[in-house]
Design a protein around this motif. Structure first.
Motif, PDB file in Angstrom:
ATOM      1  N   ILE A 534      -2.443  -7.736  -7.328  1.00 31.20           N
ATOM      2  CA  ILE A 534      -3.578  -7.102  -6.635  1.00 31.20           C
ATOM      3  C   ILE A 534      -3.151  -6.618  -5.252  1.00 31.20           C
ATOM      4  N   GLN A 535      -2.334  -7.433  -4.567  1.00 30.51           N
ATOM      5  CA  GLN A 535      -1.900  -7.078  -3.213  1.00 30.51           C
ATOM      6  C   GLN A 535      -0.976  -5.867  -3.223  1.00 30.51           C
ATOM      7  N   VAL A 536      -0.072  -5.816  -4.186  1.00 29.58           N
ATOM      8  CA  VAL A 536       0.888  -4.709  -4.245  1.00 29.58           C
ATOM      9  C   VAL A 536       0.191  -3.401  -4.623  1.00 29.58           C
ATOM     10  N   ILE A 537      -0.771  -3.461  -5.555  1.00 33.16           N
ATOM     11  CA  ILE A 537      -1.528  -2.246  -5.887  1.00 33.16           C
ATOM     12  C   ILE A 537      -2.247  -1.745  -4.641  1.00 33.16           C
ATOM     13  N   GLY A 538      -2.776  -2.669  -3.836  1.00 32.68           N
ATOM     14  CA  GLY A 538      -3.272  -2.333  -2.513  1.00 32.68           C
ATOM     15  C   GLY A 538      -4.601  -1.610  -2.452  1.00 32.68           C
ATOM     16  N   ALA A 539      -5.426  -1.732  -3.483  1.00 29.56           N
ATOM     17  CA  ALA A 539      -6.705  -1.017  -3.490  1.00 29.56           C
ATOM     18  C   ALA A 539      -7.891  -1.954  -3.599  1.00 29.56           C
ATOM     19  N   GLY A 540      -7.660  -3.255  -3.385  1.00 28.99           N
ATOM     20  CA  GLY A 540      -8.748  -4.205  -3.495  1.00 28.99           C
ATOM     21  C   GLY A 540      -8.896  -4.712  -4.918  1.00 28.99           C
ATOM     22  N   SER A 541     -10.051  -5.314  -5.209  1.00 26.54           N
ATOM     23  CA  SER A 541     -10.298  -5.849  -6.546  1.00 26.54           C
ATOM     24  C   SER A 541     -11.788  -5.876  -6.808  1.00 26.54           C
ATOM     25  N   GLY A 542     -12.141  -5.900  -8.091  1.00 30.55           N
ATOM     26  CA  GLY A 542     -13.550  -5.975  -8.470  1.00 30.55           C
ATOM     27  C   GLY A 542     -14.338  -4.771  -7.988  1.00 30.55           C
ATOM     28  N   ARG A 543     -15.532  -5.025  -7.461  1.00 30.77           N
ATOM     29  CA  ARG A 543     -16.415  -3.941  -7.016  1.00 30.77           C
ATOM     30  C   ARG A 543     -15.866  -3.230  -5.787  1.00 30.77           C
ATOM     31  N   SER A 544     -14.995  -3.901  -5.022  1.00 31.90           N
ATOM     32  CA  SER A 544     -14.447  -3.280  -3.815  1.00 31.90           C
ATOM     33  C   SER A 544     -13.194  -2.461  -4.089  1.00 31.90           C
ATOM     34  N   PHE A 545     -12.804  -2.339  -5.345  1.00 26.59           N
ATOM     35  CA  PHE A 545     -11.585  -1.591  -5.671  1.00 26.59           C
ATOM     36  C   PHE A 545     -11.789  -0.101  -5.369  1.00 26.59           C
ATOM     37  N   GLU A 546     -10.880   0.476  -4.594  1.00 24.74           N
ATOM     38  CA  GLU A 546     -10.932   1.891  -4.218  1.00 24.74           C
ATOM     39  C   GLU A 546      -9.707   2.580  -4.809  1.00 24.74           C
ATOM     40  N   LEU A 547      -9.913   3.379  -5.847  1.00 28.90           N
ATOM     41  CA  LEU A 547      -8.799   3.971  -6.573  1.00 28.90           C
ATOM     42  C   LEU A 547      -7.919   4.834  -5.675  1.00 28.90           C
ATOM     43  N   GLU A 548      -8.538   5.552  -4.728  1.00 27.88           N
ATOM     44  CA  GLU A 548      -7.742   6.457  -3.886  1.00 27.88           C
ATOM     45  C   GLU A 548      -6.794   5.697  -2.960  1.00 27.88           C
ATOM     46  N   ASN A 549      -7.022   4.387  -2.785  1.00 24.71           N
ATOM     47  CA  ASN A 549      -6.141   3.588  -1.933  1.00 24.71           C
ATOM     48  C   ASN A 549      -4.987   2.951  -2.698  1.00 24.71           C
ATOM     49  N   ALA A 550      -4.939   3.145  -4.014  1.00 21.55           N
ATOM     50  CA  ALA A 550      -3.867   2.553  -4.808  1.00 21.55           C
ATOM     51  C   ALA A 550      -2.507   3.050  -4.307  1.00 21.55           C
ATOM     52  N   ARG A 551      -1.551   2.136  -4.156  1.00 20.28           N
ATOM     53  CA  ARG A 551      -0.261   2.472  -3.548  1.00 20.28           C
ATOM     54  C   ARG A 551       0.675   3.199  -4.518  1.00 20.28           C
ATOM     55  N   TYR A 552       0.334   3.219  -5.793  1.00 19.41           N
ATOM     56  CA  TYR A 552       1.220   3.841  -6.780  1.00 19.41           C
ATOM     57  C   TYR A 552       0.414   4.739  -7.715  1.00 19.41           C
ATOM     58  N   GLY A 553       1.067   5.789  -8.170  1.00 18.69           N
ATOM     59  CA  GLY A 553       0.408   6.720  -9.068  1.00 18.69           C
ATOM     60  C   GLY A 553       0.140   6.140 -10.433  1.00 18.69           C
ATOM     61  N   ARG A 554       0.997   5.211 -10.856  1.00 13.22           N
ATOM     62  CA  ARG A 554       0.789   4.570 -12.152  1.00 13.22           C
ATOM     63  C   ARG A 554       1.408   3.182 -12.137  1.00 13.22           C
ATOM     64  N   ALA A 555       0.844   2.296 -12.954  1.00 11.85           N
ATOM     65  CA  ALA A 555       1.387   0.950 -13.140  1.00 11.85           C
ATOM     66  C   ALA A 555       1.890   0.850 -14.569  1.00 11.85           C
ATOM     67  N   ILE A 556       3.125   0.362 -14.739  1.00 12.29           N
ATOM     68  CA  ILE A 556       3.762   0.291 -16.056  1.00 12.29           C
ATOM     69  C   ILE A 556       4.114  -1.167 -16.344  1.00 12.29           C
ATOM     70  N   LEU A 557       3.570  -1.686 -17.422  1.00  9.96           N
ATOM     71  CA  LEU A 557       3.838  -3.061 -17.829  1.00  9.96           C
ATOM     72  C   LEU A 557       5.101  -3.070 -18.681  1.00  9.96           C
ATOM     73  N   MET A 558       6.140  -3.783 -18.225  1.00 10.72           N
ATOM     74  CA  MET A 558       7.417  -3.783 -18.945  1.00 10.72           C
ATOM     75  C   MET A 558       7.753  -5.213 -19.333  1.00 10.72           C
ATOM     76  N   ALA A 559       7.495  -5.534 -20.610  1.00  8.82           N
ATOM     77  CA  ALA A 559       7.741  -6.879 -21.129  1.00  8.82           C
ATOM     78  C   ALA A 559       8.584  -6.780 -22.390  1.00  8.82           C
ATOM     79  N   ASP A 560       9.132  -7.918 -22.815  1.00 11.06           N
ATOM     80  CA  ASP A 560       9.962  -7.948 -24.011  1.00 11.06           C
ATOM     81  C   ASP A 560       9.176  -7.525 -25.244  1.00 11.06           C
ATOM     82  N   ALA A 561       9.876  -6.985 -26.234  1.00  7.88           N
ATOM     83  CA  ALA A 561       9.233  -6.544 -27.476  1.00  7.88           C
ATOM     84  C   ALA A 561       9.139  -7.691 -28.467  1.00  7.88           C
TER      85      ALA A 561
END
Length: 708
Positions: A534-561
Motif C-alpha cells: 500500500i505504501q509503495v503504490i502511494g495512493a492510499g487505501s480503501g475509500r481514501s484511495f486516489e488513483l491519480e496519486n498512484a506511483r506506478y502506471g501498472r502493478a504486475i504480480l510475478m509469482a511461481d507457476a
C-alpha cells in the motif's frame, strides 16, 4: 434571376410589411390563448409527468400502474400482484385488492373507474381516508398512463361481476377487436359487465399499449429493471407475492418474489461484503403538524392544520468492505436522490457514533470528530418512512421534501441506535466494538492520506526515505512505469538483472501475505507485507484511495507457476480488490505469465530459436508432437521450472519481463471479486459452505495434478 424591385416598389413593400407587423402585434388578444382540456396537457407535455419519452419514461408508466396495486398492499387489502410484459408490446398489471370503485361518483356522474382514468388529480389518495400511506399522491398516475396509451383496458372484479372499460388516448369507448390497439374504436362512456365472478372475488387488471406517437422509437422496458424493482417491492412489503412474466423474448422469463423478513432481508441482499455485525433494525414513529389547503362545504380552499403521523423503519449493517449502499423509500416508493428522511438518518448516525467513540476512548479529547464518510464506510442501509401525503419534488418522486421527516427520523435513529450501543444483546458487544474500531481506523486513514497529499506528491526512492528499504525503484515517473511484486528474495536477485531499471521497479514479498478477506483494517496495516505494498503504490487505501496519486502506471504480480504461486496471486488480488480497487477498475493490475517448460533444440534450423518456451502441459505436448512430425530432436530431459529463481536473468527477461516478448494477463474487477469470494469460501469463518465445497469436489480431484 428575378428582377430586383424599383425604389418605389421597395418603399411600398416595406410599408406593407410594417403594417402587417403592427396588425399582428395589435391583434394579440385572448382569442390567441390555448386552453388544454383534460388529458390534452399530458399528451402535449408528457415530460412534465413521466420525466422523458424514452425508455425511462416508458418504465415510469409501468411503475405508476404497479404503484396503485402496491398501495392496496400497503393498506392491507392485496396479497398478490401480477406483472406481465406481453409479446405485442403491451403491459399488464393485476392485483387481488379491493378493486377500483365501479359505482357512480355524484359530482361528475361518472363511474369510479372512468373518473380516475380520465381526470387528473382524481383518486383515493387525498384526505387519508382510503389510504393512510401510499405511493400515488397526486392522483395523476393512472390518468397519465391512459393519456399516453394507444389503448388501455381495465377490468375490475367487484360486486359479483367483472366490469370492463377501454380507452384510446384517454377517451373512453369500445374496440371492435380484443387485444389490438389499432382496431376500430367507438367513443362511449360507462362500464360494461363481461362476466360473473364470486361475491368475494375482488381485484383490478390494467393492460396498456404505449402510444408510439409519444414515445421515442426503440423505447423499451428492460427485463432486469422490472425484476429488480419487483424484488425491491417484495422486500419492502413482507408477505406480498409478486409474479413477473416477460413473454417478449424467445424464451419466457418468469420470477416470483416473496420475502417475509422485510427490509432486514433486503439489507443483507444488498450488502456485498462480509458482515462485521448482524443487521440492526431501528423502528419508531413521530408526529408533526402540517398546514394544508382543504376544501370547505362551499368549495373554498381553507388553510387547515392537520396532525400527521410518520413511521420510521431502518435496517443497517456494517461490513468489512469500503463501499456504501444506501436505499431510501417513502411509502414503498424509491427516492434515489434521497431527501429529508436520509438527511435525518445521516445526522443521527454521525452524532451517535461520535458519542460512542469518545465514550470508548477510541477518540481522544484532542481528536477531531469523525465525518460522515468515515461512518458510512462499509455501511449498507435501508431507510424507509411511511406517512400520508408526503411532499415530493415532482411527479417522479425522486426526492422527499417533507421537512418534518428530518427531525423525526433523526430522533428515532438516535434513540434506537444509542440503545443498541448502551445495552448490546448477547454476542453483540465485540462486533459493536469492531464497528467503532473500523470507523476510527477510517478516520485515521483519511487524515493520513490527506496529510500525505498535502505534503508530498509522487517521489522516487531517493526523494522519499520513508519507502521500504527492500523496494528497488525505477527512474522514470510517467505512466509507463511498472511495479513488479515479486515472490521471494531468490527471484528478486534474478529480476534485478533482468529488469529495465528505467521504468521497472521491484518489490519482493516473503511468502504468503495476510488473508485480508477476514482481517481487520488494523491487522492489515500492521502486516509488513500488506503495508509495504500500500505504501509503495502511494495512493492510499480503501475509500481514501486516489488513483491519480498512484506511483506506478501498472502493478504486475510475478509469482511461481505452481500451486503456491497461485495462492499468493489470489491473496494479492484480494488485497487489491478490497483496499485498492480503483487500480483493478482502471485495468492497471496484471499477472506475469512465466513459462513452465523450456525445450532446447538440437541443431536448430537457420532462423529458428534454440529454445522454445511453453506455458502449460497441453502446450508442451502439442509442441513436441509438432517437432517430432518435422523430424527435429530436442535435448532430454526437458527443463521444467519449479520457480522463478531457477531462471537466469536472460531467460527471465525474455519470457516474463521484456515488454517485447513477455505475456501479461490483465486482471479485471471480476477476477478480484472472484478471488475474494474464493477466500471467503475456503478461509472464511463460515464452515458449512467450505465443507460442502470439499465434499463436492473430492470426487473430481485428479491425484496426478498434485505437485509433490
Amino acid at each position: 434571376m428575378p428582377d430586383r424591385p424599383s425604389p418605389e416598389e421597395h418603399t411600398q413593400l416595406t410599408a406593407a410589411t410594417a403594417e402587417a407587423t403592427a396588425d399582428d402585434q395589435q391583434g394579440y388578444s385572448a382569442r390567441h390563448l390555448s386552453v388544454l382540456e383534460g388529458l390534452e396537457a399530458v399528451r402535449k407535455r408528457p415530460g412534465m409527468y413521466i420525466g422523458s419519452t424514452d425508455s425511462r419514461g416508458l418504465a415510469h408508466c409501468l411503475w405508476e400502474i404497479v404503484d396503485n396495486c402496491v398501495d392496496e398492499a400497503l393498506a392491507g387489502f392485496c396479497t398478490h400482484i401480477d406483472v406481465v410484459l406481453r409479446a405485442d408490446g403491451s403491459f399488464e398489471v393485476g392485483d387481488n385488492g379491493r378493486g377500483i370503485p365501479v359505482d357512480v361518483e355524484p359530482k361528475t356522474g361518472l363511474p369510479g373507474v372512468e373518473l380516475v382514468m380520465t381526470r387528473l388529480h382524481a383518486g383515493g389518495k387525498f384526505g387519508g381516508v382510503s389510504y393512510t400511506a401510499s405511493g400515488g399522491l397526486h392522483g395523476v398516475g393512472a390518468s397519465v398512463v391512459n393519456a399516453l396509451s394507444a389503448r388501455l383496458d381495465v377490468e375490475v372484479d367487484r360486486d359479483g361481476h367483472t366490469h370492463a372499460i377501454s380507452f384510446r388516448r384517454g377517451l373512453p369507448g369500445e374496440f371492435a377487436d380484443e387485444g389490438r390497439p389499432n382496431a376500430r374504436f367507438k367513443k362511449k362512456s360507462g362500464l360494461r359487465q363481461v362476466r360473473k365472478v364470486a361475491k368475494k372475488t375482488t381485484g383490478t387488471r390494467v393492460r396498456f399499449w404505449p402510444d408510439m406517437q409519444i414515445f421515442l422509437k426503440g423505447a423499451t422496458v428492460d427485463t432486469q429493471l422490472v425484476l429488480d424493482r419487483m424484488r425491491q417491492t417484495a422486500f419492502l412489503i413482507p408477505g406480498l407475492t409478486i409474479d413477473v412474466r416477460d413473454e417478449r423474448g424467445e424464451e419466457v422469463v418468469a420470477e416470483t418474489f416473496r420475502f417475509d423478513g422485510g427490509i432486514s432481508e433486503f439489507c443483507s441482499y444488498l450488502a456485498k461484503d462480509q458482515p462485521i455485525i448482524d443487521v440492526l433494525r431501528l423502528q419508531g414513529s413521530g408526529h408533526f403538524t402540517e398546514t394544508v389547503p382543504v376544501l370547505d362545504d362551499q368549495g373554498h380552499l381553507v388553510p387547515t392544520d392537520v396532525e400527521r403521523s410518520l413511521e420510521v423503519d431502518v435496517a443497517l449493517r456494517w461490513g468489512t468492505g469500503y463501499d456504501t449502499i444506501t436505499r431510501s423509500f417513502v411509502n414503498v416508493i424509491a427516492t434515489p436522490k434521497h431527501g429529508t428522511h436520509v438527511r435525518g438518518f445521516d445526522r443521527a448516525l454521525l452524532r451517535v457514533v461520535n458519542e460512542q467513540l469518545r465514550a470508548t476512548k477510541l477518540l481522544k479529547n484532542s481528536d477531531d470528530d469523525v465525518i460522515k464518510d468515515d461512518v458510512l464506510e462499509g455501511l449498507t442501509a435501508v431507510v424507509t418512512v411511511r406517512l400520508p401525503e408526503p411532499q415530493f419534488e415532482g411527479q417522479t418522486k425522486e426526492i422527499l421534501g417533507t421537512s418534518a421527516a428530518t427531525r423525526i427520523v433523526s430522533q428515532v435513529v438516535s434513540r434506537e441506535l444509542k440503545a443498541v450501543f448502551d445495552n448490546p444483546g448477547r454476542g453483540m458487544k465485540q462486533p459493536l466494538r469492531t464497528v467503532l474500531e473500523k470507523i476510527a481506523g477510517a478516520a485515521k486513514t483519511r487524515i493520513a492520506a490527506r496529510t500525505q497529499r498535502d505534503t508530498q506528491r509522487r517521489k522516487n526512492a531517493l526523494e522519499n526515505s520513508a519507502l521500504p528499504a527492500k523496494l528497488v525503484d525505477c527512474r522514470t515517473t510517467d505512466d509507463r512505469s511498472e511495479l513488479f511484486i515479486v515472490e521471494g528474495d531468490s527471484a528478486l536477485g534474478t529480476a534485478k538483472l533482468a529488469r529495465n531499471s528505467e521504468f521497472q521497479a521491484l518489490l519482493p514479498i516473503r511468502g504468503k501475505i495476510l488473508n485480508v478477506q477476514k482481517a481487520s483494517v488494523a491487522d492489515v496495516l500492521k502486516n509488513a507485507e500488506c503495508a509495504a505494498i500500500i505504501q509503495v503504490i502511494g495512493a492510499g487505501s480503501g475509500r481514501s484511495f486516489e488513483l491519480e496519486n498512484a506511483r506506478y502506471g501498472r502493478a504486475i504480480l510475478m509469482a511461481d507457476a505452481d500451486v503456491d504461486g497461485s495462492h499468493i496471486r489470489t491473496l494479492l488480488l484480494t488485497l487489491f480488490y478490497r483496499y485498492m480497487r480503483p487500480m483493478l477498475e482502471a485495468g492497471r493490475v496484471y499477472a506475469a505469465v512465466p513459462p513452465l517448460h523450456r525445450i532446447e533444440l538440437i541443431k536448430p534450423k537457420k532462423g529458428q530459436d534454440k529454445y522454445i518456451y511453453t506455458y502449460t502441459d497441453a502446450e508442451l505436448r502439442q509442441r513436441l508432437v509438432e517437432l517430432e512430425r518435422k523430424g527435429q530432436r530436442w535435448k532430454e530431459p526437458i527443463q521444467r521450472y519449479k520457480g522463478l529463481g531457477e531462471m537466469d536473468a536472460d531467460q527471465l527477461a525474455e519470457t516474463t519481463m521484456d515488454p517485447r516478448h513477455r505475456m501479461l494477463r490483465r486482471i479485471r474487477v471480476e477476477d478480484g471479486e472472484a478471488a475474494a469470494q474464493v477466500f471467503s469460501l475456503l478461509m472464511g469463518s463460515d464452515v458449512g459452505p467450505r465443507r460442502e465445497f470439499i465434499i463436492g469436489g473430492a470426487a473430481e480431484l485428479d491425484m496426478n495434478r498434485i505437485d509433490t
